[in-house]
Design an enzyme around this catalytic site. Sequence first.
Site, PDB file in Angstrom:
ATOM      1  N   LYS A   9      34.017  38.665  35.415  1.00 27.98           N
ATOM      2  CA  LYS A   9      35.469  38.455  35.373  1.00 27.98           C
ATOM      3  C   LYS A   9      36.149  39.476  36.264  1.00 27.98           C
ATOM      4  CE  LYS A   9      36.091  42.328  32.811  1.00 27.98           C
ATOM      5  NZ  LYS A   9      36.828  43.532  33.252  1.00 27.98           N
ATOM      6  N   PRO A  94      26.866  43.853  39.279  1.00 29.32           N
ATOM      7  CA  PRO A  94      26.604  45.298  39.388  1.00 29.32           C
ATOM      8  C   PRO A  94      26.995  46.058  38.126  1.00 29.32           C
ATOM      9  CG  PRO A  94      27.639  44.485  41.388  1.00 29.32           C
ATOM     10  CD  PRO A  94      27.704  43.362  40.397  1.00 29.32           C
ATOM     11  N   GLY A  98      33.291  47.159  36.561  1.00 30.02           N
ATOM     12  CA  GLY A  98      34.575  46.653  36.083  1.00 30.02           C
ATOM     13  C   GLY A  98      34.641  45.146  36.047  1.00 30.02           C
ATOM     14  N   GLY A 101      29.928  43.128  33.230  1.00 21.61           N
ATOM     15  CA  GLY A 101      28.518  42.789  33.200  1.00 21.61           C
ATOM     16  C   GLY A 101      27.871  42.913  31.835  1.00 21.61           C
ATOM     17  N   SER A 103      29.304  43.236  28.885  1.00 19.30           N
ATOM     18  CA  SER A 103      29.991  42.364  27.924  1.00 19.30           C
ATOM     19  C   SER A 103      29.598  40.906  28.134  1.00 19.30           C
ATOM     20  CB  SER A 103      31.508  42.513  28.058  1.00 19.30           C
ATOM     21  OG  SER A 103      31.928  43.812  27.703  1.00 19.30           O
ATOM     22  N   ASP A 133      35.289  42.655  25.725  1.00 20.19           N
ATOM     23  CA  ASP A 133      35.636  41.419  26.419  1.00 20.19           C
ATOM     24  C   ASP A 133      34.683  40.274  26.107  1.00 20.19           C
ATOM     25  OD1 ASP A 133      37.864  42.451  27.897  1.00 20.19           O
ATOM     26  OD2 ASP A 133      36.449  43.470  29.222  1.00 20.19           O
TER      27      ASP A 133
END
Length: 302
Positions: A9, A94, A98, A101, A103, A133
Amino acid sequence: MVSQKCFAKVNICLKVNDKNGEYHDLESIVMSVDKYDVVTASKRKDDKILVTFVGPYAVTPKVQEETNAYKTAKLFKETFNTKGVNITVKVNIPNCSGMGGSSSDIAGVLGAMKKLFKISADMKPLADKLGSDSGYLLSCGFARTQGRGEIVTHLKTEHRYYFVVIYGKNGVSTKECFRIFDEEFSSNKKEIDVDMVEKGIIDGDLALVSKYTGNDLYNPAVKINPEVEENLNALKDLCPELCFMTGSGATVVAMYNHREMATWAHSKLKKKYGKRVEVLSFYNPDELSALDRLFGYVPPQF
């Protein structure tokens, strides 16, 4: 054996409000993108859980029991009283980027084990226990998230969006980013209007979004990893409608209304950044094909 795609996301805005107990209340406008890890699960005859990480961004953990994938499989097994499971995570997102990944992997393990053991229960309560998330990443799409990320309001837009992303050479620790925010930046924040960002995305008005968006974790992320600012400036030179850092970094994003512009920007950056720059597009689960629904990612019905 079953497989589950779990998507990354981007946070188009991220507003950090006061703490509610141990955690900050957050407000964010998020969109999933067509980059994903793949979780594969198979049944064991015993009660053990084995997690293996493969792929371009895989890191072998010192203690697999401390990984989100293991914790998720353990909670699922205990909740639904299943046998053990082998989990393989192909890591394409990666680490510490941010882009959600770890989550997303929570959502992927829950989705894979739900299919593997033919469980009909809603996975969102488990996802919310495990990651901020993860509840949103069960369903993906375009949404507004609040609280720790567990309050999810799904939104719709008819517009297509394209993203040029630059991944940092080094990641940014979310825990450290929040610590620095609390100590140095919490009293000096940019005014972010999440309502106007939401409206702009729905209407396809990225100029409006650019006026009202922001990320309260940007300054602490730059303090941890100065290349975040350098990479963001590189994107600003390539005529984006909108530029931002996603999550707590270190990935920066240029947003375009047209694929041709995103492809052009990518061509200008590829020589310097190589595989650390990519063109991604908005992943909308509402547009899944019949084959995707049969073999790929199927969002749950809340």
